[in-house]
Design a protein around this motif. Structure first.
Motif, PDB file in Angstrom:
ATOM      1  N   ALA A 299      36.614  51.157  31.052  1.00  0.00           N
ATOM      2  CA  ALA A 299      36.355  50.889  32.467  1.00  0.00           C
ATOM      3  C   ALA A 299      37.018  49.602  32.938  1.00  0.00           C
ATOM      4  O   ALA A 299      37.213  49.412  34.145  1.00  0.00           O
ATOM      5  CB  ALA A 299      34.847  50.817  32.713  1.00  0.00           C
ATOM      6  N   ASN A 300      37.384  48.728  31.995  1.00  0.00           N
ATOM      7  CA  ASN A 300      37.996  47.440  32.343  1.00  0.00           C
ATOM      8  C   ASN A 300      39.525  47.456  32.293  1.00  0.00           C
ATOM      9  O   ASN A 300      40.149  46.443  32.637  1.00  0.00           O
ATOM     10  CB  ASN A 300      37.500  46.351  31.379  1.00  0.00           C
ATOM     11  CG  ASN A 300      36.105  45.893  31.680  1.00  0.00           C
ATOM     12  OD1 ASN A 300      35.889  45.007  32.494  1.00  0.00           O
ATOM     13  ND2 ASN A 300      35.125  46.509  31.013  1.00  0.00           N
ATOM     14  N   LEU A 301      40.128  48.561  31.868  1.00  0.00           N
ATOM     15  CA  LEU A 301      41.564  48.550  31.594  1.00  0.00           C
ATOM     16  C   LEU A 301      42.454  48.863  32.794  1.00  0.00           C
ATOM     17  O   LEU A 301      43.678  48.783  32.664  1.00  0.00           O
ATOM     18  CB  LEU A 301      41.877  49.524  30.445  1.00  0.00           C
ATOM     19  CG  LEU A 301      41.245  49.163  29.093  1.00  0.00           C
ATOM     20  CD1 LEU A 301      41.698  50.131  28.013  1.00  0.00           C
ATOM     21  CD2 LEU A 301      41.573  47.725  28.691  1.00  0.00           C
ATOM     22  N   ARG A 302      41.877  49.250  33.931  1.00  0.00           N
ATOM     23  CA  ARG A 302      42.681  49.463  35.137  1.00  0.00           C
ATOM     24  C   ARG A 302      42.010  48.895  36.390  1.00  0.00           C
ATOM     25  O   ARG A 302      42.688  48.397  37.282  1.00  0.00           O
ATOM     26  CB  ARG A 302      42.933  50.968  35.348  1.00  0.00           C
ATOM     27  CG  ARG A 302      43.884  51.596  34.358  1.00  0.00           C
ATOM     28  CD  ARG A 302      45.292  51.070  34.459  1.00  0.00           C
ATOM     29  NE  ARG A 302      46.169  51.674  33.453  1.00  0.00           N
ATOM     30  CZ  ARG A 302      46.363  51.201  32.237  1.00  0.00           C
ATOM     31  NH1 ARG A 302      45.706  50.111  31.841  1.00  0.00           N
ATOM     32  NH2 ARG A 302      47.177  51.793  31.394  1.00  0.00           N
ATOM     33  N   ALA A 303      40.675  48.982  36.450  1.00  0.00           N
ATOM     34  CA  ALA A 303      39.959  48.610  37.671  1.00  0.00           C
ATOM     35  C   ALA A 303      40.262  47.198  38.167  1.00  0.00           C
ATOM     36  O   ALA A 303      40.447  47.001  39.374  1.00  0.00           O
ATOM     37  CB  ALA A 303      38.453  48.794  37.467  1.00  0.00           C
TER      38      ALA A 303
ATOM     39  N   GLY B   1      41.839  47.271  41.947  1.00  0.00           N
ATOM     40  CA  GLY B   1      40.955  46.795  42.999  1.00  0.00           C
ATOM     41  C   GLY B   1      41.599  45.792  43.936  1.00  0.00           C
ATOM     42  O   GLY B   1      41.089  45.555  45.041  1.00  0.00           O
ATOM     43  N   LEU B   2      42.724  45.210  43.520  1.00  0.00           N
ATOM     44  CA  LEU B   2      43.358  44.172  44.342  1.00  0.00           C
ATOM     45  C   LEU B   2      44.199  44.701  45.504  1.00  0.00           C
ATOM     46  O   LEU B   2      44.090  44.192  46.627  1.00  0.00           O
ATOM     47  CB  LEU B   2      44.205  43.263  43.443  1.00  0.00           C
ATOM     48  CG  LEU B   2      44.947  42.118  44.135  1.00  0.00           C
ATOM     49  CD1 LEU B   2      43.961  41.159  44.799  1.00  0.00           C
ATOM     50  CD2 LEU B   2      45.826  41.369  43.140  1.00  0.00           C
TER      51      LEU B   2
ATOM     52  N   MET C 135      38.492  55.397  32.453  1.00  0.00           N
ATOM     53  CA  MET C 135      39.432  54.423  32.989  1.00  0.00           C
ATOM     54  C   MET C 135      39.845  54.801  34.413  1.00  0.00           C
ATOM     55  O   MET C 135      39.880  53.948  35.313  1.00  0.00           O
ATOM     56  CB  MET C 135      40.658  54.363  32.070  1.00  0.00           C
ATOM     57  CG  MET C 135      41.655  53.279  32.371  1.00  0.00           C
ATOM     58  SD  MET C 135      42.825  53.073  30.991  1.00  0.00           S
ATOM     59  CE  MET C 135      43.604  54.681  30.950  1.00  0.00           C
ATOM     60  N   GLY C 136      40.127  56.077  34.625  1.00  0.00           N
ATOM     61  CA  GLY C 136      40.549  56.531  35.943  1.00  0.00           C
ATOM     62  C   GLY C 136      39.440  56.472  36.975  1.00  0.00           C
ATOM     63  O   GLY C 136      39.662  56.059  38.119  1.00  0.00           O
ATOM     64  N   VAL C 137      38.227  56.863  36.580  1.00  0.00           N
ATOM     65  CA  VAL C 137      37.108  56.837  37.522  1.00  0.00           C
ATOM     66  C   VAL C 137      36.774  55.405  37.922  1.00  0.00           C
ATOM     67  O   VAL C 137      36.535  55.110  39.108  1.00  0.00           O
ATOM     68  CB  VAL C 137      35.873  57.536  36.904  1.00  0.00           C
ATOM     69  CG1 VAL C 137      34.628  57.298  37.760  1.00  0.00           C
ATOM     70  CG2 VAL C 137      36.132  59.029  36.764  1.00  0.00           C
ATOM     71  N   ALA C 138      36.759  54.491  36.949  1.00  0.00           N
ATOM     72  CA  ALA C 138      36.483  53.084  37.273  1.00  0.00           C
ATOM     73  C   ALA C 138      37.549  52.517  38.195  1.00  0.00           C
ATOM     74  O   ALA C 138      37.247  51.775  39.147  1.00  0.00           O
ATOM     75  CB  ALA C 138      36.400  52.260  35.980  1.00  0.00           C
ATOM     76  N   ALA C 139      38.817  52.862  37.930  1.00  0.00           N
ATOM     77  CA  ALA C 139      39.897  52.398  38.791  1.00  0.00           C
ATOM     78  C   ALA C 139      39.752  52.947  40.201  1.00  0.00           C
ATOM     79  O   ALA C 139      39.984  52.236  41.194  1.00  0.00           O
ATOM     80  CB  ALA C 139      41.250  52.807  38.198  1.00  0.00           C
TER      81      ALA C 139
ATOM     82  N   SER D 296      39.151  50.782  43.681  1.00  0.00           N
ATOM     83  CA  SER D 296      40.042  50.908  44.833  1.00  0.00           C
ATOM     84  C   SER D 296      39.276  51.256  46.103  1.00  0.00           C
ATOM     85  O   SER D 296      39.557  50.721  47.176  1.00  0.00           O
ATOM     86  CB  SER D 296      41.097  51.994  44.564  1.00  0.00           C
ATOM     87  OG  SER D 296      41.914  51.648  43.474  1.00  0.00           O
ATOM     88  N   ALA D 297      38.297  52.149  45.980  1.00  0.00           N
ATOM     89  CA  ALA D 297      37.595  52.664  47.160  1.00  0.00           C
ATOM     90  C   ALA D 297      36.558  51.693  47.714  1.00  0.00           C
ATOM     91  O   ALA D 297      36.227  51.757  48.902  1.00  0.00           O
ATOM     92  CB  ALA D 297      36.930  53.991  46.829  1.00  0.00           C
ATOM     93  N   THR D 298      36.037  50.801  46.869  1.00  0.00           N
ATOM     94  CA  THR D 298      34.918  49.955  47.306  1.00  0.00           C
ATOM     95  C   THR D 298      35.313  48.546  47.714  1.00  0.00           C
ATOM     96  O   THR D 298      34.513  47.860  48.371  1.00  0.00           O
ATOM     97  CB  THR D 298      33.860  49.850  46.190  1.00  0.00           C
ATOM     98  OG1 THR D 298      34.479  49.322  44.999  1.00  0.00           O
ATOM     99  CG2 THR D 298      33.257  51.216  45.884  1.00  0.00           C
TER     100      THR D 298
END
Length: 401
Positions: free
Chosen positions: A26-30, A34-35, A147-151, A155-157
């Protein structure tokens, strides 16, 4: 008869490792994805031009390219758990530093996040191979999906957190610290044990010939061009959508949708690849899906939702296929490690050049049409290298370049 078997200590240990793997994933893309949705708010606040803002996407990619070769050596010396724990500390510290407010801390924190993610990117597959040797496909699919869901959620929030909830860009970015803190809570329990580092190989003298192999360069360029285009869109999609009339919240949501779409191929490609004699058609198809998406954004931006989903699926499939090529196109673990190191080093160097170069092209051209057309042309070239990489060959079967 009902199974009354109680969970064993080994079962509990494996569940703890599974939780740790998914939390690291969960930490490898988000923290990166998010930026970009916040750039329209962040740029005027810190007086960043388009090229300088593009460097925020480039810094983690440079870390991926230069830090990845060091990760196996660190793991051999101190153990997988210790290095993964340190990676999470770097990500958490980078998120905190990035959220302080000044321009210097934004860039320094982003660099620290990139170093932490680079270590996790390299070592997480080794941990899966060590602790789940008979479940590698399912575990890899699970962590790719996580990884994809966390990213996507990041992005959405981010934009709603910054605007609707009044946190500002810095407060919104700071909320992502919950991801590494949750992972650290699990991995702290793992450090009390004594675990040998995973058996890993690095590119030594026996593996050096991959750098002279035409097939190795074809795989490397397939991955590199996919990474270039992917990280350009990751970095600039919200800004592109704003230029075409979308709201900041809507652009952030579409950015998240793209990340979610990019996670899906990780679960679908495995069975398809196993039934295929070669991967030529699949590699060309995913490349042309990217071409279609970029062409759609150019010609019919009003259908952005469709194009964003197509792009996310195509680029995500390209990444997954590239990683599969590391094993399919090599004859030994040493050679696979050498090809992986070569492809990730060159691939992420190419990817790192994308966001600032495209940002400069936008500033020079005054619109996003020329940069998008350039990315479309590169996706067509990617299709050529996909056709070559997808042949049923291994590096030993090909002539040197």
């Amino acid at each position: 008869m009902t199974d009354t078997r109680h969970p064993t200590p080994r079962d509990a240990r494996l569940l703890l490792i599974l939780a740790g793997i998914l939390l690291i994933a969960a930490n490898l893309r988000a923290p990166i994805t998010g930026l970009p949705p916040l750039l329209p708010i962040l740029q005027p606040a810190l007086d960043l031009d388009t090229t300088l803002a593009g460097l925020l996407t480039t810094l983690p990619l440079l870390a991926f390219a230069f830090i990845s070769p060091l990760a196996p050596r660190l793991a051999r010396r101190t153990g997988l758990e210790a290095v993964l724990f340190a990676a999470l500390v770097l990500i958490a510290g980078g998120i905190a530093l990035r959220s302080l407010g000044p321009q210097w801390s934004l860039f320094a924190g982003t660099a620290a996040i990139g170093i932490g993610i680079a270590l996790g990117n390299v070592l997480l597959p080794s941990l899966i191979k060590r602790d789940f040797p008979t479940r590698i496909p399912s575990m890899t699919g699970a962590y790719a999906l996580t990884m994809g869901v966390a990213a996507a959620l990041a992005s959405a929030t981010m934009t709603p957190l910054a605007t609707r909830f009044g946190l500002g860009w810095d407060g919104a970015l700071a909320t992502m610290i919950v991801l590494p803190l949750a992972a650290l809570a699990v991995w702290w329990t793992r450090l009390s044990g004594r675990h040998n580092p995973a058996a890993m190989t690095t590119a030594g003298t026996r593996a050096a010939p991959v750098w002279t192999s035409a097939l190795a360069w074809q795989v490397t360029l397939f991955m590199g061009l996919n990474s270039f285009v992917y990280y350009v869109i990751v970095g600039w999609l919200p800004t592109i959508l704003l230029a075409h009339g979308h709201s900041a919240t809507g652009a952030g949501s579409l950015h998240g949708l793209m990340q979610l779409a990019s996670a899906v191929p990780g679960l679908l490609l495995g069975p398809l690849i196993q039934r295929s004699r070669n991967q030529k058609a699949i590699a060309v198809a995913v490349s042309l899906l990217i071409v279609l998406a970029l062409g759609g954004l150019l010609a019919h931006p009003s259908l952005a939702t469709l194009w964003v989903v197509c792009f996310g699926f195509g680029a995500g499939a390209g990444v997954t296929l590239s990683l599969m090529f590391m094993g399919l196109r090599t004859r030994s673990p040493e050679q696979a490690a050498a090809l992986s190191g070569m492809a990730q080093c060159i691939g992420y160097l190419l990817a790192a050049s994308g966001p600032p170069l495209i940002g400069w092209m936008h500033d020079a051209a005054g619109s996003w049409d020329v940069p998008l057309a350039g990315c479309l042309a590169l996706a067509l070239v990617m299709a050529v290298f996909g056709l070559l990489s997808g042949r049923d060959r291994q590096i030993h079967d090909t002539r040197p370049v």
